[in-house]
Write an enzyme that holds these catalytic residues in place. Sequence first.
Site, mmCIF file in Angstrom:
data_model
loop_
_atom_site.group_PDB
_atom_site.id
_atom_site.type_symbol
_atom_site.label_atom_id
_atom_site.label_comp_id
_atom_site.label_asym_id
_atom_site.label_seq_id
_atom_site.Cartn_x
_atom_site.Cartn_y
_atom_site.Cartn_z
ATOM 1 N N LYS A 1 -15.865 11.123 -15.887
ATOM 2 C CA LYS A 1 -15.345 11.798 -17.084
ATOM 3 C C LYS A 1 -15.625 10.942 -18.327
ATOM 4 O O LYS A 1 -15.998 9.768 -18.213
ATOM 5 C CB LYS A 1 -13.842 12.050 -16.889
ATOM 6 C CG LYS A 1 -13.513 12.952 -15.684
ATOM 7 C CD LYS A 1 -12.004 13.144 -15.555
ATOM 8 C CE LYS A 1 -11.635 13.839 -14.260
ATOM 9 N NZ LYS A 1 -10.158 13.994 -14.116
ATOM 10 N N TYR B 1 -12.454 23.794 -14.548
ATOM 11 C CA TYR B 1 -11.032 23.641 -14.192
ATOM 12 C C TYR B 1 -10.311 24.980 -14.092
ATOM 13 O O TYR B 1 -9.103 25.040 -14.293
ATOM 14 C CB TYR B 1 -10.343 22.743 -15.217
ATOM 15 C CG TYR B 1 -10.584 21.254 -14.988
ATOM 16 C CD1 TYR B 1 -10.293 20.660 -13.763
ATOM 17 C CD2 TYR B 1 -11.073 20.429 -16.006
ATOM 18 C CE1 TYR B 1 -10.504 19.303 -13.545
ATOM 19 C CE2 TYR B 1 -11.284 19.065 -15.795
ATOM 20 C CZ TYR B 1 -10.990 18.505 -14.557
ATOM 21 O OH TYR B 1 -11.181 17.162 -14.339
ATOM 22 N N PHE C 1 -1.130 21.354 -18.941
ATOM 23 C CA PHE C 1 -2.096 20.366 -19.444
ATOM 24 C C PHE C 1 -3.522 20.910 -19.510
ATOM 25 O O PHE C 1 -4.453 20.182 -19.866
ATOM 26 C CB PHE C 1 -2.057 19.086 -18.592
ATOM 27 C CG PHE C 1 -2.280 19.300 -17.114
ATOM 28 C CD1 PHE C 1 -3.565 19.446 -16.600
ATOM 29 C CD2 PHE C 1 -1.200 19.359 -16.233
ATOM 30 C CE1 PHE C 1 -3.781 19.648 -15.242
ATOM 31 C CE2 PHE C 1 -1.408 19.555 -14.858
ATOM 32 C CZ PHE C 1 -2.698 19.701 -14.381
ATOM 33 N N ARG D 1 -13.317 11.518 -1.847
ATOM 34 C CA ARG D 1 -11.949 11.583 -2.380
ATOM 35 C C ARG D 1 -11.185 10.303 -2.057
ATOM 36 O O ARG D 1 -10.368 9.835 -2.833
ATOM 37 C CB ARG D 1 -11.213 12.773 -1.771
ATOM 38 C CG ARG D 1 -11.841 14.119 -2.074
ATOM 39 C CD ARG D 1 -11.404 14.719 -3.365
ATOM 40 N NE ARG D 1 -9.984 15.043 -3.382
ATOM 41 C CZ ARG D 1 -9.365 15.552 -4.446
ATOM 42 N NH1 ARG D 1 -10.045 15.794 -5.560
ATOM 43 N NH2 ARG D 1 -8.070 15.826 -4.404
ATOM 44 N N THR E 1 -4.897 11.312 -7.372
ATOM 45 C CA THR E 1 -5.084 11.870 -8.722
ATOM 46 C C THR E 1 -4.400 11.026 -9.800
ATOM 47 O O THR E 1 -4.983 10.768 -10.846
ATOM 48 C CB THR E 1 -4.509 13.307 -8.761
ATOM 49 O OG1 THR E 1 -5.133 14.064 -7.719
ATOM 50 C CG2 THR E 1 -4.763 13.964 -10.098
ATOM 51 N N ARG F 1 -9.823 4.784 -8.800
ATOM 52 C CA ARG F 1 -8.715 4.943 -9.755
ATOM 53 C C ARG F 1 -7.696 3.824 -9.630
ATOM 54 O O ARG F 1 -7.121 3.376 -10.628
ATOM 55 C CB ARG F 1 -8.047 6.304 -9.558
ATOM 56 C CG ARG F 1 -8.894 7.474 -10.062
ATOM 57 C CD ARG F 1 -8.273 8.782 -9.635
ATOM 58 N NE ARG F 1 -8.952 9.948 -10.159
ATOM 59 C CZ ARG F 1 -8.895 11.141 -9.585
ATOM 60 N NH1 ARG F 1 -8.202 11.311 -8.461
ATOM 61 N NH2 ARG F 1 -9.536 12.164 -10.126
ATOM 62 N N ASN G 1 -8.067 9.479 -15.750
ATOM 63 C CA ASN G 1 -8.314 8.950 -14.392
ATOM 64 C C ASN G 1 -9.802 8.868 -14.039
ATOM 65 O O ASN G 1 -10.179 8.791 -12.882
ATOM 66 C CB ASN G 1 -7.498 9.727 -13.348
ATOM 67 C CG ASN G 1 -7.882 11.191 -13.255
ATOM 68 O OD1 ASN G 1 -8.792 11.651 -13.947
ATOM 69 N ND2 ASN G 1 -7.221 11.922 -12.387
ATOM 70 N N HIS H 1 -13.924 12.650 -11.251
ATOM 71 C CA HIS H 1 -13.576 13.870 -10.525
ATOM 72 C C HIS H 1 -14.410 13.946 -9.244
ATOM 73 O O HIS H 1 -15.575 13.574 -9.235
ATOM 74 C CB HIS H 1 -13.889 15.106 -11.379
ATOM 75 C CG HIS H 1 -13.885 16.377 -10.584
ATOM 76 N ND1 HIS H 1 -12.729 17.066 -10.304
ATOM 77 C CD2 HIS H 1 -14.887 17.038 -9.959
ATOM 78 C CE1 HIS H 1 -13.028 18.113 -9.544
ATOM 79 N NE2 HIS H 1 -14.330 18.124 -9.321
ATOM 80 N N GLU I 1 -18.856 23.932 -7.478
ATOM 81 C CA GLU I 1 -19.025 22.974 -8.578
ATOM 82 C C GLU I 1 -20.482 22.520 -8.703
ATOM 83 O O GLU I 1 -20.992 22.376 -9.809
ATOM 84 C CB GLU I 1 -18.075 21.787 -8.393
ATOM 85 C CG GLU I 1 -16.618 22.183 -8.625
ATOM 86 C CD GLU I 1 -15.590 21.130 -8.261
ATOM 87 O OE1 GLU I 1 -14.394 21.389 -8.474
ATOM 88 O OE2 GLU I 1 -15.962 20.049 -7.750
HETATM 89 P P1 RTP Z 1 -8.628 15.422 -8.825
HETATM 90 O O1 RTP Z 1 -9.470 16.413 -8.054
HETATM 91 O O2 RTP Z 1 -9.202 15.064 -10.153
HETATM 92 O O3 RTP Z 1 -8.133 14.263 -8.013
HETATM 93 O O4 RTP Z 1 -7.369 16.169 -9.189
HETATM 94 P P2 RTP Z 1 -6.607 17.109 -8.188
HETATM 95 O O5 RTP Z 1 -7.428 18.319 -7.875
HETATM 96 O O6 RTP Z 1 -6.052 16.308 -7.087
HETATM 97 O O7 RTP Z 1 -5.434 17.442 -9.172
HETATM 98 P P3 RTP Z 1 -5.385 18.591 -10.200
HETATM 99 O O8 RTP Z 1 -3.936 18.903 -10.295
HETATM 100 O O9 RTP Z 1 -6.361 19.627 -9.846
HETATM 101 O O10 RTP Z 1 -5.809 17.866 -11.551
HETATM 102 C C1 RTP Z 1 -7.113 17.848 -12.008
HETATM 103 C C2 RTP Z 1 -7.184 16.887 -13.160
HETATM 104 O O11 RTP Z 1 -6.298 17.279 -14.178
HETATM 105 C C3 RTP Z 1 -5.791 16.132 -14.847
HETATM 106 N N1 RTP Z 1 -4.337 16.157 -14.812
HETATM 107 N N2 RTP Z 1 -3.601 15.882 -15.847
HETATM 108 N N3 RTP Z 1 -1.439 15.483 -17.574
HETATM 109 C C4 RTP Z 1 -1.206 15.766 -16.331
HETATM 110 O O12 RTP Z 1 -0.093 15.818 -15.883
HETATM 111 C C5 RTP Z 1 -2.334 15.989 -15.463
HETATM 112 N N4 RTP Z 1 -2.302 16.326 -14.181
HETATM 113 C C6 RTP Z 1 -3.578 16.438 -13.775
HETATM 114 C C7 RTP Z 1 -6.344 14.940 -14.169
HETATM 115 O O13 RTP Z 1 -7.487 14.507 -14.903
HETATM 116 C C8 RTP Z 1 -6.772 15.463 -12.826
HETATM 117 O O14 RTP Z 1 -7.807 14.698 -12.295
#
Ligand code: RTP
Length: 155
Positions: free
Chosen positions: A16, A56, A64, A92, A98, A109, A119, A122, A133
């Site tokens: 990112k 996303y 967010f 992963r 995350t 991370r 973070n 991705h 993707e």
């Molecule tokens: P990742 O694949 O990036 O590990 O994330 P994930 O699917 O486990 O989690 P997801 O909830 O899909 O979040 C994707 C990305 O959104 C950002 N995020 N920001 N501000 C916040 O509370 C928040 N929560 C998530 C992060 O950049 C995360 O990687």
Amino acid sequence: QEAHASQMERTFIAIKPDGVQRGLISEIIARFERKGFKLVAIKLVVPSKAFAGKHYHDLKERPFFNGLCNFLSSGPVLAMVWEGEGVIKYGRKLIGATDPSKSEPGTIRGDLAIVVGRNIIHGSDGPETAKDEIKLWFKPEELTNYTSNQEKWVY
Ligand code: RTP
């Protein structure tokens, strides 16, 4: 056993804008490379906000979402496709949880980030998202097919 590149598992990995700006590209690529995974596509792009929203789309309802799309489109992203046995799940694992405050030390991370909104990387979370993707970020002709000399020693 013989591993044929064309049927090997692939995942989408993106550094990112924060990871790019912090000069962490080589550090992150090195970890995937040393593991034995194979780089099959790579490009540096500044995604539009609409494109970030497509990437996303699953998070559209989250509070967010808007900030996340602004952030992803705020600068260059290093988009990559990595290939190897179990690369989706293990990628992963290399990346870590995350929220970097919960990521284990030794993960990307865990070692290199502090807060969830920054973070740095991705990685696709499953075979379906990996497929979607890769298709979203790359044209078919941007994906390479080659035999790396490493493969006969890695597998
Ligand atoms: P990742 O694949 O990036 O590990 O994330 P994930 O699917 O486990 O989690 P997801 O909830 O899909 O979040 C994707 C990305 O959104 C950002 N995020 N920001 N501000 C916040 O509370 C928040 N929560 C998530 C992060 O950049 C995360 O990687």
